[in-house]
Structure formats: structure tokens, C-alpha cells
Enzyme design. Structure first.
Site, PDB file in Angstrom:
ATOM      1  N   SER A   1     -45.411 -21.980 -20.406  1.00  8.35           N
ATOM      2  CA  SER A   1     -46.399 -20.905 -19.791  1.00  8.35           C
ATOM      3  C   SER A   1     -47.252 -22.004 -20.716  1.00  8.35           C
ATOM      4  CB  SER A   1     -47.164 -19.758 -20.073  1.00  8.35           C
ATOM      5  OG  SER A   1     -48.114 -19.786 -20.512  1.00  8.35           O
TER       6      SER A   1
ATOM      7  N   TYR B   1     -46.854 -14.810 -28.568  1.00  3.25           N
ATOM      8  CA  TYR B   1     -46.734 -15.310 -27.285  1.00  3.25           C
ATOM      9  C   TYR B   1     -46.322 -16.812 -27.328  1.00  3.25           C
ATOM     10  CZ  TYR B   1     -46.941 -15.899 -22.099  1.00  3.25           C
ATOM     11  OH  TYR B   1     -47.043 -16.443 -20.594  1.00  3.25           O
TER      12      TYR B   1
ATOM     13  N   LYS C   1     -43.223 -19.210 -26.097  1.00  3.10           N
ATOM     14  CA  LYS C   1     -43.813 -19.744 -24.602  1.00  3.10           C
ATOM     15  C   LYS C   1     -43.568 -21.696 -25.461  1.00  3.10           C
ATOM     16  CE  LYS C   1     -44.255 -17.343 -21.792  1.00  3.10           C
ATOM     17  NZ  LYS C   1     -42.698 -16.969 -20.837  1.00  3.10           N
TER      18      LYS C   1
END
Length: 196
Positions: A82, A96, A100
């Protein structure tokens, strides 16, 4: 379609075995499972942190480990990262972003390790893509946030899931046979735009 819990090694290993039994071989694997939960640092529990990394980073490793047991020369691995973590930071999403950010590093290392076996490994770094996850206003941008963010994208819109899928298809095909260890950003030009 079969259910899979990438947080459980036995489940991932079993799916790879089933794929080989059904198709007779395993040519590629795409690690696309992911969680997205908003959590400011001062509210970040060890459990929230561990759950996120267990799926979004360790789940990629489990998927690739299970798949490569059955792959031969010409195999391809693709993981979805991402821009949150892969390029940018994202407030209230440090777990997160950390997971990522780890995906491209994992893919670069596996590209080197698996190259002698003829197996390629690449990462895809999507920008703002309209998905059920990004439309979740509680944990992500939501419809209004996506519409607002689209104004900063040079192509003037958020991306579609099928556009990311086309890139993944290319990376698992013979057309990308000399491409490995790369992290390809697909974001409509967002990360190369000069700030206004």
C-alpha cells in the site's frame, strides 16, 4: 473460491496442497489478504499490533512459503502492499503502515533467494483504490474521503480494483519473465505529483 485464514500456517499450507491436487501444479501465488483498523498510538494495544502484522505481513510470508514448496522454474509471487507504509505514513494507522512497509522488503529478499530456482517475487503498491476497505469510513477514508483525495491525483480519480488486477496479471505472466524484486506503484500519479 475457498476460505483461507492467512493467520494460520496449517490453513495456508492446506490450501496450497489443495491447489496442486486440483490443478496438478502451482504457477503463481498472490498475497492479497489484509486488515485495516484505525488505532492511534496511545490506544494501540499489543493485540491490535500483533493481529495487523499477523495478517498483513506474516500472512504474506506464510502464503509464499506454502506456495514455493510446490513451484518450479517460471513461478511467480506477487504481494499487495500500500502507499500507506510503502511510500507514505498514515496517522492512526502505524500498525498497518508498518506491515505494508515490510512487504516490499520481504519481496526483495525473496526475489534474491528464489531467483536460482527460477521463481520471481514482486510487490504491488496501490494508491487510492475504490474497494470495500477504502469505502469504510470508520477505518479508512470512506466515500467522501476518497472523493476529496481524488482531487490530488493527477489522473483525477481513484483507481479501480480491476486496474490493480491487470498489473498483478502482468506480474504473474511470461510477459514479466525478467522482472523480479520490484515494487510497482499504481496510483494515478499521486506519489509523483509536486505538492500544490
Amino acid at each position: 473460491m475457498l476460505p483461507l485464514d492467512v493467520g494460520d500456517s496449517a490453513s495456508v499450507d492446506a490450501l496450497a496442497e489443495q491447489a496442486v491436487q486440483h490443478f496438478g501444479r502451482l504457477d503463481y501465488a498472490v498475497a492479497n489478504a489484509g486488515l485495516l483498523r484505525r488505532a492511534p498510538l496511545l490506544e494501540m494495544t499489543d493485540t491490535l499490533w500483533d493481529e495487523m502484522l499477523n495478517v498483513d505481513l506474516t500472512g504474506v510470508m506464510r502464503t509464499f512459503r506454502a506456495a514455493t514448496r510446490h513451484m518450479h522454474e517460471g513461478g511467480a509471487l506477487v504481494a499487495i502492499s500500500s502507499i500507506a507504509g510503502g511510500v507514505y505514513g498514515w496517522q492512526e494507522h502505524s500498525h498497518y503502515a508498518a506491515a505494508k512497509a515490510g512487504v516490499p522488503g520481504l519481496c526483495r529478499s525473496l526475489a534474491v533467494e528464489l531467483a536460482p530456482k527460477g521463481i520471481r517475487c514482486n510487490a504491488v503498491i496501490p494508491g487510492l483504490i475504490e474497494t470495500p476497505q477504502s469505502l469504510d469510513a470508520k477505518n479508512s477514508l470512506g466515500p467522501e474521503g476518497l472523493a476529496k483525495a481524488a482531487r490530488a491525483i493527477p489522473l483525477g480519480r481513484v483507481g479501480r480494483a480491476d486496474e490493480v488486477a491487470s498489473l498483478v496479471q502482468f506480474l504473474t505472466s511470461e510477459a514479466s519473465s525478467y522482472l523480479t524484486g520490484q515494487s510497482i506503484v499504481i496510483d494515478g500519479g499521486l506519489t509523483v505529483r509536486w505538492p500544490d
